[in-house]
Design a protein around this motif. Structure first.
Motif, PDB file in Angstrom:
ATOM      1  N   GLN A   1      41.451  37.961  38.633  1.00  0.00           N
ATOM      2  CA  GLN A   1      40.611  37.895  37.173  1.00  0.00           C
ATOM      3  C   GLN A   1      40.910  39.171  36.957  1.00  0.00           C
ATOM      4  OE1 GLN A   1      37.351  38.338  40.342  1.00  0.00           O
ATOM      5  NE2 GLN A   1      36.674  36.589  39.887  1.00  0.00           N
TER       6      GLN A   1
ATOM      7  N   SER B   1      43.076  37.873  44.033  1.00  0.00           N
ATOM      8  CA  SER B   1      43.140  38.833  43.075  1.00  0.00           C
ATOM      9  C   SER B   1      43.812  38.551  40.863  1.00  0.00           C
ATOM     10  CB  SER B   1      44.024  39.918  43.179  1.00  0.00           C
ATOM     11  OG  SER B   1      43.666  40.919  44.103  1.00  0.00           O
TER      12      SER B   1
ATOM     13  N   GLN C   1      39.581  35.126  42.386  1.00  0.00           N
ATOM     14  CA  GLN C   1      38.506  36.158  43.871  1.00  0.00           C
ATOM     15  C   GLN C   1      39.570  36.273  44.918  1.00  0.00           C
ATOM     16  OE1 GLN C   1      34.643  36.915  45.235  1.00  0.00           O
ATOM     17  NE2 GLN C   1      35.056  37.829  43.554  1.00  0.00           N
TER      18      GLN C   1
ATOM     19  N   LYS D   1      36.170  31.608  43.178  1.00  0.00           N
ATOM     20  CA  LYS D   1      35.902  32.223  44.651  1.00  0.00           C
ATOM     21  C   LYS D   1      37.988  32.354  44.715  1.00  0.00           C
ATOM     22  CE  LYS D   1      31.915  30.183  46.619  1.00  0.00           C
ATOM     23  NZ  LYS D   1      31.481  29.702  47.380  1.00  0.00           N
TER      24      LYS D   1
ATOM     25  N   ILE E   1      29.255  35.303  40.859  1.00  0.00           N
ATOM     26  CA  ILE E   1      29.964  34.345  41.044  1.00  0.00           C
ATOM     27  C   ILE E   1      28.860  33.130  41.162  1.00  0.00           C
ATOM     28  CG2 ILE E   1      31.141  32.411  42.433  1.00  0.00           C
ATOM     29  CD1 ILE E   1      33.141  34.110  43.179  1.00  0.00           C
TER      30      ILE E   1
END
Length: 381
Positions: free
Chosen positions: A46, A44, A41, A38, A54
């Motif tokens: 990833q 940013s 994510q 989380k 997830i």
């Protein structure tokens, strides 16, 4: 069913079929990983290559409703190339990361896992299994860490006591309640060599990676490579091994156990100029068996052009001009123009100027202007 006896039989069988290490983990929710994902994510960080939500990546029961255990496997691969060819001024070479040497590891590990699943089904006909390698929803590393295969290093790789981090990972979710193995209590300690050595600062802190800055990820993208990374990738055609190479846990680690992972030296350290003109058929025949081919030839050709620019390879100017003038793909034409500017010969600059007159694509023209800017920089010096 005696699960302890079955576990020992599975361990013995795994060695017979070429699995170097196997561990057993519970199928509980990966709570800590969920929070970490989380955060990734939100930041940013990833890559965009991740599969599933997830929840699917951290809750094994979403993938196999009756999940009780997860078997994690590791297979070692070589870290050193025997009789590695050396590039010359006339024939510069690129390099594929070690994880793309030899046969695509997805194929090899899937074969081992399918054999393992069949063996278990023979013993327990009513068993439910689900296997995955790298491209599945579960985090191979989180499973391997829980199963005692190794510990998670600051470079985000699983580091095993036996094989360092030079291992491929895969897993098998099952509804058999095996007694889980203990995690490995080792760590990187105060060492931060991987963080210091990362060419792009992608390892934000120990155990946290910004995939958007990781060269291994960037070499697989298909668009223009952002300027700040072009000087960083050097002659890497696919992937990056820096954070593994500098790791003290990998010192003297080099296992040649599996013939299918032995590199074809001409494929693993390819001549760069022939890559510029390779046809789709030739690409498939030469590189199709490797994991580094999965994104097609475009990213690798773009990276080859950047590498030739990095080397300032004057012997490649004629071929790069041909690419700039004739290739139908804007990313390749534009990168060729940028690389020509880096090489910096009069012939290269004249070719860029001429090509700019007829070029219709704005992004390519922008790259051509960048190429010409190198001339101004040289003049200013």
């Amino acid at each position: 069913m005696n699960t302890d006896q079955l576990k020992q039989e599975i361990i013995a069988y795994s060695k017979e079929i070429g699995i170097d290490k196997i561990g057993f983990a519970s199928a509980d929710v990966f709570g800590e990983l969920k929070e970490r994902l989380k955060r990734q994510q939100d930041l940013s960080y990833q890559s965009g290559f991740e599969k599933g939500s997830i929840e699917e990546r951290t809750e094994p029961e979403r993938l196999l409703p009756e999940a009780q255990s997860i078997l994690s496997i590791a297979i070692a691969y070589p870290s050193k190339m025997k009789d590695a060819p050396k590039g010359t001024k006339e024939e510069r070479r690129g390099i594929f990361a070690r994880a793309s040497w030899g046969l695509d590891y997805h194929v090899v590990l899937r074969d081992r896992l399918e054999k393992l699943a069949a063996f278990i089904k023979e013993k327990v006909p009513e068993v439910q299994n689900k296997l995955m390698v790298d491209t599945g929803e579960l985090s191979d590393r989180a499973v391997a860490e829980r199963a005692g295969i190794g510990f998670s290093g600051k470079n985000t790789s699983i580091i095993t006591p036996e094989f360092g981090s030079y291992v491929y990972l895969g897993e098998l979710i099952t509804n058999i309640p095996f007694v889980p193995d203990e995690p490995v209590n080792d760590s990187c300690g105060e060492c931060a060599k991987c963080i210091d050595a990362c060419p792009t600062g992608a390892i934000v802190q120990g155990g946290q990676l910004n995939a958007q800055r990781c060269i291994a990820f960037l070499t697989q993208t298909k668009d223009f490579l952002p300027d700040e990374f072009r000087t960083k990738i050097g002659n890497r055609v696919y992937g990056c091994d820096t954070c593994q190479v500098v790791c003290p846990k990998n010192k003297q680690v080099d296992f040649h156990i599996h013939p299918e992972f032995e590199p074809d030296n001409e494929v693993a350290k390819p001549k760069l100029k022939p890559m510029l003109r390779i046809s789709n058929r030739e690409f498939k025949e030469t590189y199709g068996h490797t994991s580094g081919s999965w994104r097609g030839k475009k990213p690798l050709q773009r990276n080859a052009l950047i590498a030739l620019g990095h080397f300032k390879d004057k012997t490649a100017v004629e071929e790069m001009i041909a690419v700039m003038n004739n290739d139908p793909r804007p990313v390749i034409r534009g990168t060729a123009a940028w690389a020509l500017g880096k090489v910096g010969t009069e012939e290269a600059y004249k070719a860029i100027e001429t090509a700019m007159i007829k070029e219709q694509d704005d992004q390519v023209i922008f790259e051509m202007q960048k190429g010409m800017n190198f001339k101004e920089e040289l003049t200013a010096k």
